[in-house]
Write an enzyme that holds these catalytic residues in place. Structure first.
Site, short mmCIF file in Angstrom:
data_model
loop_
_atom_site.label_atom_id
_atom_site.label_comp_id
_atom_site.label_asym_id
_atom_site.label_seq_id
_atom_site.Cartn_x
_atom_site.Cartn_y
_atom_site.Cartn_z
N MET A 1 0.67 -1.22 -0.25
CA MET A 1 -0.03 0.03 0.05
C MET A 1 0.96 1.30 0.17
SD MET A 1 -3.35 -0.98 1.81
CE MET A 1 -2.96 -0.49 3.60
N GLY A 2 2.01 1.02 -0.40
CA GLY A 2 3.01 2.13 -0.57
C GLY A 2 3.41 2.60 0.82
N GLY B 1 11.11 -2.42 5.43
CA GLY B 1 10.38 -3.74 5.58
C GLY B 1 9.89 -4.00 3.99
N HIS B 2 9.38 -3.06 3.23
CA HIS B 2 9.01 -3.37 1.96
C HIS B 2 10.35 -3.50 1.13
CE1 HIS B 2 5.62 -0.45 3.27
NE2 HIS B 2 4.78 -1.39 2.71
N GLY C 1 5.20 -9.73 4.15
CA GLY C 1 5.84 -9.61 5.61
C GLY C 1 5.11 -10.46 6.80
N GLN D 1 -3.08 -12.01 7.93
CA GLN D 1 -3.28 -11.88 6.53
C GLN D 1 -2.46 -12.93 5.76
OE1 GLN D 1 -2.66 -7.67 4.69
NE2 GLN D 1 -0.70 -8.40 4.10
N SER E 1 4.13 1.44 8.16
CA SER E 1 4.01 2.86 7.41
C SER E 1 3.14 3.61 8.66
CB SER E 1 3.19 2.80 6.33
OG SER E 1 3.61 1.84 5.34
N ARG E 2 2.46 3.01 9.39
CA ARG E 2 1.81 3.73 10.56
C ARG E 2 2.51 4.22 11.84
NH1 ARG E 2 -2.72 -0.19 8.89
NH2 ARG E 2 -4.26 1.07 8.10
O1 PAF Z 1 0.07 -5.53 3.59
C1 PAF Z 1 -0.51 -4.88 2.91
O2 PAF Z 1 0.23 -3.67 2.67
C2 PAF Z 1 -1.99 -5.10 2.19
O3 PAF Z 1 -2.69 -5.33 3.20
C3 PAF Z 1 -1.82 -5.76 0.98
C4 PAF Z 1 -1.46 -7.20 1.00
C5 PAF Z 1 -0.99 -4.96 -0.25
C6 PAF Z 1 -3.26 -5.76 0.24
O4 PAF Z 1 -3.81 -4.39 0.10
#
Ligand code: PAF
Length: 286
Positions: free
Chosen positions: A30-31, A36-37, A147, A153, A186-187
């Site tokens: 989600m940018g 981490g990303h 992650g 998730q 990100s939060r």
């Molecule tokens: O983990 C995230 O950033 C989001 O939940 C994802 C997997 C991109 C789905 O919108």
């Protein structure tokens, strides 16, 4: 690096690459990239011919009272960071192109959504699973990388891919932490300096409880009470949303830990809800 906005163009591009015999990795995001990303992208870069990153703040995983509008965004910075990681395609669809007004088809895994984050966010994982299914259909990935901070998730996505025979390998990668142990998110930018100073205790508490299990304690009530006591003492600015010891795959609560266990927590500061977890592997206990 190519930037693609249109879902149909993304689908044609990825299908062509698959037909050329290339292996494709997708890192869905989600940018507002942090280390981490970038670690997910680096891992994916090494394991596939083609690296695709999707950047989409998915409205369907936010409840009406949540932070969809305020969610941090910085596309130019993200694009630059993605380019530096050797990303081949940055896919940034618009909400309208992903979800029509009368969108009606959803993907759900209810048995994995009875506890943990789903209690406070009952529609969240339906939104996540649905958008990830759509992203898979648009990008045809050989593998997709997520992650482990968002463990629930990941469990939902793994189950979805297995149960719906999606031809994609789901890879979970370890949580990346700040030097003081706070899980990157990100939060985290929402935290006030005082909250930021307390937030590392989330991870320290998890480590302390894992320490107790290494000394032989297996009773979930005792372990969770010790964690609650520690959080109360060290994080007066936070409210604990949940602390759970669960089976790492099926996510059902454990009363006694006899095999591998996951200790997962969600903690609310004034403007940020943070999650974290720690795996308690069986071999670490007496
Ligand atoms: O983990 C995230 O950033 C989001 O939940 C994802 C997997 C991109 C789905 O919108």
């Amino acid at each position: 690096m190519r930037c693609i906005i249109e879902p149909r163009e993304m689908q044609v591009w990825s299908t062509q690459k698959r037909c050329q015999g290339k292996t494709l990795a997708l890192v869905p995001t989600m940018g507002y990239f942090h280390e981490g990303h970038l670690a997910l992208m680096r891992w994916a870069r090494e394991h596939c011919d083609v690296l695709m990153v999707s950047l989409f703040v998915n409205p369907t995983q936010f409840a009406p009272h949540e932070d969809l509008k305020a969610y941090p965004r910085d596309l130019p910075r993200d694009a630059e960071l993605a380019r530096e990681q050797g990303v081949d395609v940055l896919f940034t669809p618009t909400p309208e192109s992903m979800f029509s007004k009368d969108h009606a088809a959803w993907v759900e895994a209810p048995s994995l959504c009875r506890g943990l984050c789903a209690v406070q966010r009952p529609t969240h994982f339906r939104g996540v699973a649905t958008v990830v299914a759509k992203l898979f259909l648009l990008t045809s990935p050989t593998l997709a990388v997520f992650g482990e901070k968002d463990w629930q998730q990941l469990a939902v996505i793994r189950t979805m891919a297995r149960d719906l025979n999606m031809p994609v390998e789901i890879i979970g990668r370890p949580i990346v932490r700040e030097a003081d142990g706070l899980a990157m998110s990100s939060r985290n930018i929402y935290l006030s300096p005082e909250e930021r100073a307390q937030a590392p205790f989330i991870h320290q508490g998890l480590q302390q409880i894992r320490g107790l299990t290494e000394q032989g304690e297996t009773d979930a009530n005792i372990l969770l009470a010790a964690l609650g006591e520690m959080y109360q003492r060290t994080m007066p600015l936070a409210a604990v949303e949940y602390m759970s010891l669960v089976d790492p795959e099926q996510l059902f609560p454990l009363e006694e830990i006899q095999g591998p266990a996951l200790l997962a927590v969600a903690v609310r500061f004034k403007t940020a809800r943070l999650i974290d977890n720690i795996l308690i592997p069986v071999e670490e206990r007496l």
